[in-house]
Structures are given as C-alpha cells and as structure tokens.
Design a protein around this motif. Structure first.
Motif, PDB file in Angstrom:
ATOM      1  N   THR A  58     100.803 -83.144  39.018  1.00  0.00           N
ATOM      2  CA  THR A  58      99.441 -82.855  38.916  1.00  0.00           C
ATOM      3  C   THR A  58      98.903 -81.562  38.870  1.00  0.00           C
ATOM      4  OG1 THR A  58      98.957 -84.799  40.215  1.00  0.00           O
ATOM      5  CG2 THR A  58      97.307 -83.330  40.011  1.00  0.00           C
ATOM      6  N   ASP A  62      97.067 -80.428  35.588  1.00  0.00           N
ATOM      7  CA  ASP A  62      95.690 -80.069  35.688  1.00  0.00           C
ATOM      8  C   ASP A  62      95.516 -78.267  35.917  1.00  0.00           C
ATOM      9  OD1 ASP A  62      95.072 -82.686  35.726  1.00  0.00           O
ATOM     10  OD2 ASP A  62      94.404 -82.592  37.873  1.00  0.00           O
ATOM     11  N   ARG A 222      86.652 -77.963  43.797  1.00  0.00           N
ATOM     12  CA  ARG A 222      87.698 -79.121  43.067  1.00  0.00           C
ATOM     13  C   ARG A 222      88.006 -79.917  44.084  1.00  0.00           C
ATOM     14  NH1 ARG A 222      85.647 -78.746  38.437  1.00  0.00           N
ATOM     15  NH2 ARG A 222      85.669 -76.468  37.528  1.00  0.00           N
ATOM     16  N   SER A 226      87.280 -83.659  44.037  1.00  0.00           N
ATOM     17  CA  SER A 226      88.429 -84.824  43.869  1.00  0.00           C
ATOM     18  C   SER A 226      88.318 -85.646  45.052  1.00  0.00           C
ATOM     19  CB  SER A 226      89.852 -84.031  44.097  1.00  0.00           C
ATOM     20  OG  SER A 226      90.129 -83.094  42.946  1.00  0.00           O
ATOM     21  N   ARG A 229      85.935 -88.341  44.158  1.00  0.00           N
ATOM     22  CA  ARG A 229      86.624 -89.188  42.928  1.00  0.00           C
ATOM     23  C   ARG A 229      87.815 -89.866  43.069  1.00  0.00           C
ATOM     24  NH1 ARG A 229      85.718 -85.454  37.319  1.00  0.00           N
ATOM     25  NH2 ARG A 229      83.456 -85.492  37.428  1.00  0.00           N
ATOM     26  N   ASN A 231      90.572 -88.503  43.549  1.00  0.00           N
ATOM     27  CA  ASN A 231      91.949 -88.213  42.829  1.00  0.00           C
ATOM     28  C   ASN A 231      92.648 -87.307  44.056  1.00  0.00           C
ATOM     29  OD1 ASN A 231      93.555 -87.069  41.170  1.00  0.00           O
ATOM     30  ND2 ASN A 231      92.174 -86.111  39.692  1.00  0.00           N
ATOM     31  N   ARG A 234      95.242 -84.347  42.930  1.00  0.00           N
ATOM     32  CA  ARG A 234      94.692 -83.247  42.527  1.00  0.00           C
ATOM     33  C   ARG A 234      94.285 -82.182  43.921  1.00  0.00           C
ATOM     34  NH1 ARG A 234      89.562 -81.931  38.341  1.00  0.00           N
ATOM     35  NH2 ARG A 234      91.250 -82.218  36.751  1.00  0.00           N
ATOM     36  N   MET A 235      93.622 -82.937  44.940  1.00  0.00           N
ATOM     37  CA  MET A 235      93.110 -82.366  45.915  1.00  0.00           C
ATOM     38  C   MET A 235      94.238 -81.858  46.670  1.00  0.00           C
ATOM     39  SD  MET A 235      91.643 -84.131  49.424  1.00  0.00           S
ATOM     40  CE  MET A 235      90.197 -85.051  48.616  1.00  0.00           C
TER      41      MET A 235
END
Length: 273
Positions: A58, A62, A222, A226, A229, A231, A234-235
């Motif tokens: 990730t 990202d 971010r 994340s 969402r 996610n 990504r966190m």
C-alpha cells in the motif's frame, strides 16, 4: 604495548557501535515476523489488521498521495520547530537578563504547556487560517521544552566563572555571549531534540482537527480519512511514514548536537562515529 592497548580499545568501540546498530534491527525483524505470523495464523482480515507485506504494498501503491502529504506535514513541523526554537531561546535570554520579566511571563508559558493542544486546535482553526493554525499548534507544543532547558542552562553557569568575568569587568552582553550561552549549549540542544519530536506531534494533532473540520492535506489527515473509509492498510502506511519522520528528525538533531559538543563536552567526548 600502548599501541596494542589502543588497538584493542578501538576494536572494542567498533564492536560496541556495531552492536548498538544491530540489536535494534534484530528486534525490528522479530517484531515484523511476529506481526506476519499473527495475521497469517489467525487469518485476520485486512480491515482489522493488515500484514506487513500489505502495508508495504500500500505504501508503494499510494506513494504519490502519501508523499505529498508527508511533505506537507514535514514543512509544517519545520516551521513550528523553527518558531519554537527562536522564540524559546530568545525568551530564555530575556528571562536570564531580567528576573522581573521571568516572574511576569513564566506562569503563562507554563499554562500554555499544560493546556492540551487537542483542546486548543479547534479554537485556533476558528480564529486563524488553517495553515497558520497548524503551525501555531506545532509551535505551542515545542516551545516550552526549549524555553525551560535554555533557561536552566543559562541559570546554571559556574559561579566561579561568573565571578571571574565580573572581576575582569566584563559587560552583561560579554558575559552572556562568551560564558552563559556556551555553557547553556548542552541543555539548549537537549531541549531542541525534545522539541523536534513534539513539533511533529503538534502538527499531527492540528491536522487531525483540521481533517475533522473537512480540511487538510497532511499525513494525519490521510490517517483520519483512511479510518473513515476503513482503508486500514493506508492508515498503517501513513503511520509508518510518521514514525520514520520522527526518527529522522530526532536523528538529525542528535547528530547536530554531537557535532557541536564532541570537541569539548563530556556528554559527547569519545563518541565519534
């Protein structure tokens, strides 16, 4: 015989430095392996706890978004840190030169330190532009350690040396620049090392508050985005970047401190790399 002794001491110092680097790497490798096994053996879904491989994937996938957010957070941290360093050192010098000024302003500096920045950030976002409010939070968190450590160093000068300067008729400014500031440099640098990490924390807190208000672009934003969402990979990737940024900031400040002190102060003598 003396040459052989010095050679063995040099080899011992090199081995100690190698061990100092290797042990944290071994602990990190064991922690990552344990993390991977925990996820794999318990079949934990990625939205609960992603494995280290997925976090790395990730981070790479990202990277355009995360790197831009990292630059934003680091720039905010730098501005807050520089403001705290200049303001803290300047005010400490004023405190040292005037006891009345110290008695008048120090309680308010303490109030600023003990008030949780998470409670101040929403107010700053109301009264200040977002970028200014985030920098102000980083400044508030990092300011007091610089002020306190520099004040302590300036007030801890050897009385015998201060008396010698007075005996030779040195002015207040000569005593400050040639005696007090050099003597206070180790504690001042200690305060700056603490302030470097705290300025990053202040920037992150302010970015989270800004993200809650629907604005922001830093790494903390971010992370909040994340979490909303789900996610989670990504966190974790953003958290990894924040941790690495904190380590780099501390390492750079520790290196600067070592380079400034290695020739004369006991805390750095014999620690050349």
């Amino acid at each position: 015989m003396s040459g052989a002794g010095e050679s063995s001491e040099g080899r011992g110092a090199a081995a100690a430095r190698l061990l100092q680097v290797a042990l944290p790497m071994v602990v990190l490798a064991l922690a990552i392996a344990g993390w991977h096994l925990l996820v794999r053996l318990n079949d934990i879904p990625p939205y609960v706890l992603p494995g280290p491989g997925l976090v790395l994937h990730t981070l790479i996938a990202d990277w355009p978004v995360l790197s831009a957010s990292l630059v934003t957070t680091l720039w905010t941290t730098l501005e807050g840190f520089l403001a705290a360093a200049v303001g803290g050192i300047a005010l400490a010098i004023l405190f040292n030169q005037s006891r009345y000024l110290e008695y008048s302003l120090l309680p308010y500096a303490i109030v600023l330190q003990v008030t949780p920045v998470i409670a101040i950030a929403p107010l700053l976002l109301i009264y200040l532009p977002q970028d200014t409010a985030v920098i102000a939070c980083a400044f508030i968190v990092a300011f007091f350690p610089v002020l306190a450590n520099t004040t302590l160093g300036l007030n801890s000068v050897d009385r015998n040396l201060a008396g010698l300067f007075q005996l030779y008729g040195a002015s207040r400014m000569q005593t400050l620049w040639r005696l007090k500031l050099p003597a206070a440099l180790p504690t001042m640098l200690g305060g700056l090392r603490i302030a470097g990490g705290l300025s990053l924390i202040g920037a992150v807190v302010a970015e989270i508050a800004a993200g809650s208000a629907g604005a922001g672009s830093g790494l903390a934003y971010r992370i909040a985005e994340s979490s909303y969402r789900l996610n989670i990979p990504r966190m974790f990737a953003a958290l990894l970047l924040l941790s690495l940024a904190g380590i780099v900031i501390y390492g750079l400040l520790a290196l600067a401190s070592h380079l400034l002190l290695r020739r004369w102060h006991e805390s750095a003598l014999g620690k050349d790399v």
